[in-house]
Each structure stands twice: as C-alpha cells, then as structure tokens.
Design a protein around this motif. Structure first.
Motif, PDB file in Angstrom:
ATOM      1  N   SER A  29      -2.074   2.143   9.549  1.00 11.43           N
ATOM      2  CA  SER A  29      -2.389   2.812   8.284  1.00 11.43           C
ATOM      3  C   SER A  29      -1.171   2.855   7.368  1.00 11.43           C
ATOM      4  N   ALA A  30      -0.011   3.139   7.951  1.00  8.88           N
ATOM      5  CA  ALA A  30       1.220   3.180   7.155  1.00  8.88           C
ATOM      6  C   ALA A  30       1.552   1.800   6.598  1.00  8.88           C
ATOM      7  N   ALA A  31       1.354   0.767   7.414  1.00  8.24           N
ATOM      8  CA  ALA A  31       1.619  -0.601   6.951  1.00  8.24           C
ATOM      9  C   ALA A  31       0.660  -0.984   5.832  1.00  8.24           C
ATOM     10  N   ASP A  32      -0.602  -0.619   5.959  1.00  8.78           N
ATOM     11  CA  ASP A  32      -1.581  -0.912   4.909  1.00  8.78           C
ATOM     12  C   ASP A  32      -1.220  -0.206   3.609  1.00  8.78           C
ATOM     13  N   ALA A  33      -0.804   1.057   3.719  1.00  5.14           N
ATOM     14  CA  ALA A  33      -0.425   1.820   2.527  1.00  5.14           C
ATOM     15  C   ALA A  33       0.803   1.194   1.861  1.00  5.14           C
ATOM     16  N   ALA A  34       1.782   0.782   2.649  1.00  4.32           N
ATOM     17  CA  ALA A  34       2.988   0.162   2.097  1.00  4.32           C
ATOM     18  C   ALA A  34       2.648  -1.167   1.429  1.00  4.32           C
ATOM     19  N   ARG A  35       1.775  -1.941   2.048  1.00  6.21           N
ATOM     20  CA  ARG A  35       1.363  -3.228   1.483  1.00  6.21           C
ATOM     21  C   ARG A  35       0.657  -3.020   0.144  1.00  6.21           C
ATOM     22  N   SER A  36      -0.200  -2.026   0.093  1.00  8.65           N
ATOM     23  CA  SER A  36      -0.928  -1.726  -1.139  1.00  8.65           C
ATOM     24  C   SER A  36       0.017  -1.269  -2.241  1.00  8.65           C
ATOM     25  N   LYS A  37       0.961  -0.420  -1.880  1.00 11.08           N
ATOM     26  CA  LYS A  37       1.931   0.077  -2.864  1.00 11.08           C
ATOM     27  C   LYS A  37       2.798  -1.065  -3.394  1.00 11.08           C
ATOM     28  N   ALA A  38       3.216  -1.961  -2.515  1.00 16.42           N
ATOM     29  CA  ALA A  38       4.029  -3.108  -2.933  1.00 16.42           C
ATOM     30  C   ALA A  38       3.234  -4.025  -3.862  1.00 16.42           C
ATOM     31  N   SER A  39       1.962  -4.198  -3.564  1.00 17.63           N
ATOM     32  CA  SER A  39       1.109  -5.037  -4.411  1.00 17.63           C
ATOM     33  C   SER A  39       0.974  -4.437  -5.808  1.00 17.63           C
ATOM     34  N   ARG A  40       0.756  -3.122  -5.867  1.00 16.91           N
ATOM     35  CA  ARG A  40       0.643  -2.455  -7.179  1.00 16.91           C
ATOM     36  C   ARG A  40       1.953  -2.546  -7.953  1.00 16.91           C
ATOM     37  N   ALA A  41       3.076  -2.409  -7.260  1.00 18.62           N
ATOM     38  CA  ALA A  41       4.384  -2.505  -7.916  1.00 18.62           C
ATOM     39  C   ALA A  41       4.616  -3.908  -8.469  1.00 18.62           C
ATOM     40  N   ALA A  42       4.231  -4.920  -7.703  1.00 14.38           N
ATOM     41  CA  ALA A  42       4.395  -6.303  -8.166  1.00 14.38           C
ATOM     42  C   ALA A  42       3.515  -6.574  -9.384  1.00 14.38           C
ATOM     43  N   GLN A  43       2.302  -6.056  -9.358  1.00 17.30           N
ATOM     44  CA  GLN A  43       1.394  -6.249 -10.492  1.00 17.30           C
ATOM     45  C   GLN A  43       1.939  -5.546 -11.734  1.00 17.30           C
ATOM     46  N   SER A  44       2.462  -4.342 -11.566  1.00 21.39           N
ATOM     47  CA  SER A  44       3.034  -3.600 -12.680  1.00 21.39           C
ATOM     48  C   SER A  44       4.247  -4.327 -13.254  1.00 21.39           C
ATOM     49  N   ALA A  45       5.077  -4.875 -12.381  1.00 16.77           N
ATOM     50  CA  ALA A  45       6.257  -5.619 -12.841  1.00 16.77           C
ATOM     51  C   ALA A  45       5.840  -6.858 -13.628  1.00 16.77           C
TER      52      ALA A  45
END
Length: 85
Positions: A29-45
């Motif tokens: 669950s923690a890995a999934d949350a981190a992956r999702s957060k990284a994806s959102r950060a990349a999209q925002s960038a």
C-alpha cells in the motif's frame, strides 16, 4: 503434552505468518501511494514546463515587437524609415 506444544508452535507460526502478510500488505500500500504521488508530481512538473514555455514564447514575441517599433521610430526620426500612409 507434546500435542499441546505442537499446537502452540503451529499457532505461533500461523500468527507469525499473519503478521508477515499484514506487513507485506502495508508495504504494498505504501509503495502504491508513493508511486501515485510520484506520478502526480511528474504530471504537474510537465504542465508547469509547458506553461512556462508558452509564457516565454509570448514574452519573446512582445520583446521583438517592441524592438521593431523602437527601430521604426528611430528610422522615422532620422528620416530613413518607410513612409506608411
């Protein structure tokens, strides 16, 4: 008595396995949350980069137009500019 020890050993093993499974689920669950957060950060960038690029292009065009206007004014003042009617 041996059967009671085997029962307790089996019970402890089962509890240990349940704890290990629970920890693996938490880690997943923690890995999934981190992956999702990284994806959102990349999209925002990426969106920020695109927005900045558009702003720079617009600013560059404005500077070029201002420079052209200034050059035309100088030419007209010196009497060497194009006469537009």
């Amino acid at each position: 008595m041996a059967s009671q020890q085997m029962f307790k050993s089996g019970q402890a093993r089962g509890e240990g396995q349940a704890k290990a499974d629970q920890m693996m689920d938490s880690a997943q669950s923690a890995a999934d949350a981190a992956r999702s957060k990284a994806s959102r950060a990349a999209q925002s960038a990426q969106q920020s980069k695109e927005h900045a690029g558009g702003m720079l292009q617009q600013t560059g065009e404005q500077v070029m137009n201002m420079a052209q206007g200034a050059m035309d004014s100088v030419k007209n003042t010196l009497g060497i500019g194009d006469k537009k009617s």
